[in-house]
Design an enzyme around this catalytic site. Structure first.
Site, short mmCIF file in Angstrom:
data_model
loop_
_atom_site.label_atom_id
_atom_site.label_comp_id
_atom_site.label_asym_id
_atom_site.label_seq_id
_atom_site.Cartn_x
_atom_site.Cartn_y
_atom_site.Cartn_z
N TYR A 138 0.83 -1.20 0.00
CA TYR A 138 0.00 0.00 0.00
C TYR A 138 0.87 1.25 0.00
CZ TYR A 138 -3.15 3.62 1.77
OH TYR A 138 -3.86 4.79 1.95
N TRP A 163 -5.14 7.42 9.21
CA TRP A 163 -6.16 6.86 10.12
C TRP A 163 -7.51 7.55 9.93
CZ3 TRP A 163 -3.75 5.51 15.54
CH2 TRP A 163 -2.51 4.85 15.35
#
Length: 301
Positions: A138, A163
């Protein structure tokens, strides 16, 4: 003003739509320059950004645009590990396709990236100029996207966040609430640190930034650093959901889920470039989360 927002069904795309429709964000009013703006919100079902011909055709028939915001991405970290080539097609090549098309019609290009471009081996918040070294598929594909965007469109804003959680779609906060309610317990890594970030706050700063010509790379997260375990506890406690809470080390988690991708141990970001340009209005993460939990029953999907 005309805008194109890709990945519009995701967390950030949804909040950009909400901000433009209401002209309000939780931080404050959306800049007046967006009043009356016309925006095309597209997702994969309407435009596959990994298809260069499809992107060019879209811009030739639907454009031109003043601002293009790319929220489209493959964000399943473990899934990227299993299919890095597939992640690259969207996170890197797709971003390049959009950046090139934006440049061809004179549009500014906003590309959303990630804290996972950093290895997480330094316990200090990262600034925009710090060296990158992604440790997961990723992170590698998102970093490749940054490089390609810089080359394809000089009028770019690369915005790294972390996040992320929003009202629509899946995210860590919703997962913790679901597990706490269904199982009465949560088990979360306690030695990985970063910045929980409200998608609504991020949308506000992205829209502000896109009005400027101060191109470059920016970090944009809510203020303050915590562990995933801290974040999870704040979510379930803030929502008033009683449950047992188990803190795990990264090694313990890896033993339970051996196919999981490596995550940075410390990927906290500092919003230095925001501070030096438009101003850093991002709220403390606890304040943003409290507002989110209060509004989730009304706005969540």
């Amino acid at each position: 003003m005309r805008l194109l927002v890709t990945g519009s069904k995701g967390q950030l795309g949804n909040e950009i739509r909400r901000c433009l429709e209401t002209m309000e964000a939780e931080i404050g009013p959306v800049p007046a320059e967006y009043a009356g703006a016309r925006a095309d919100f597209v997702d994969y079902d309407a435009l596959d950004i990994s298809d260069a011909a499809a992107v060019d055709a879209w811009f030739s028939t639907q454009g031109p645009y003043d601002v293009v915001v790319n929220c489209a991405a493959v964000t399943n970290v473990d899934g990227c590990e299993r299919d890095e080539a597939g992640a690259y097609r969207v996170n890197a090549a797709g971003a390049e396709n959009l950046a090139r098309a934006a440049h061809s019609c004179g549009a500014k290009f906003v590309h959303v990236s990630t804290d996972y471009v950093f290895p997480g081996d330094d316990p200090e918040p990262r600034s925009e100029s710090d060296p990158v070294r992604p440790i997961s598929a990723y992170g590698r594909t998102k970093w490749a996207g940054e490089v390609l965007v810089r080359d394809a469109c000089p009028e770019h804003f690369i915005v790294r966040t972390a996040w992320l959680y929003g009202y629509v779609g899946r995210n860590f906060a919703k997962t913790m609430l679901r597990l706490a309610r269904e199982k009465g317990s949560i088990s979360v890594v306690s030695d990985q640190f970063g910045n929980p970030t409200s998608a609504n706050d991020l949308a506000y700063e992205v829209l502000k930034l896109a009005l400027t010509e101060q191109y470059g790379t920016y970090h944009c997260t809510n203020e303050g650093t915590c562990s995933w375990f801290d974040f999870a506890c704040a979510v379930v406690d803030g929502a008033g959901v009683p449950c047992e809470k188990e803190a795990l080390t990264s090694a313990e988690y890896k033993r339970r889920f051996p196919a999981s991708a490596d995550r940075p141990a410390f990927s906290s970001l500092r919003n230095r470039c925001l501070e030096e340009t438009i101003g850093n209005e991002m709220r403390p993460w606890q304040e943003a989360l409290s507002a989110y939990l209060e509004k989730l029953p009304e706005l969540g999907d």
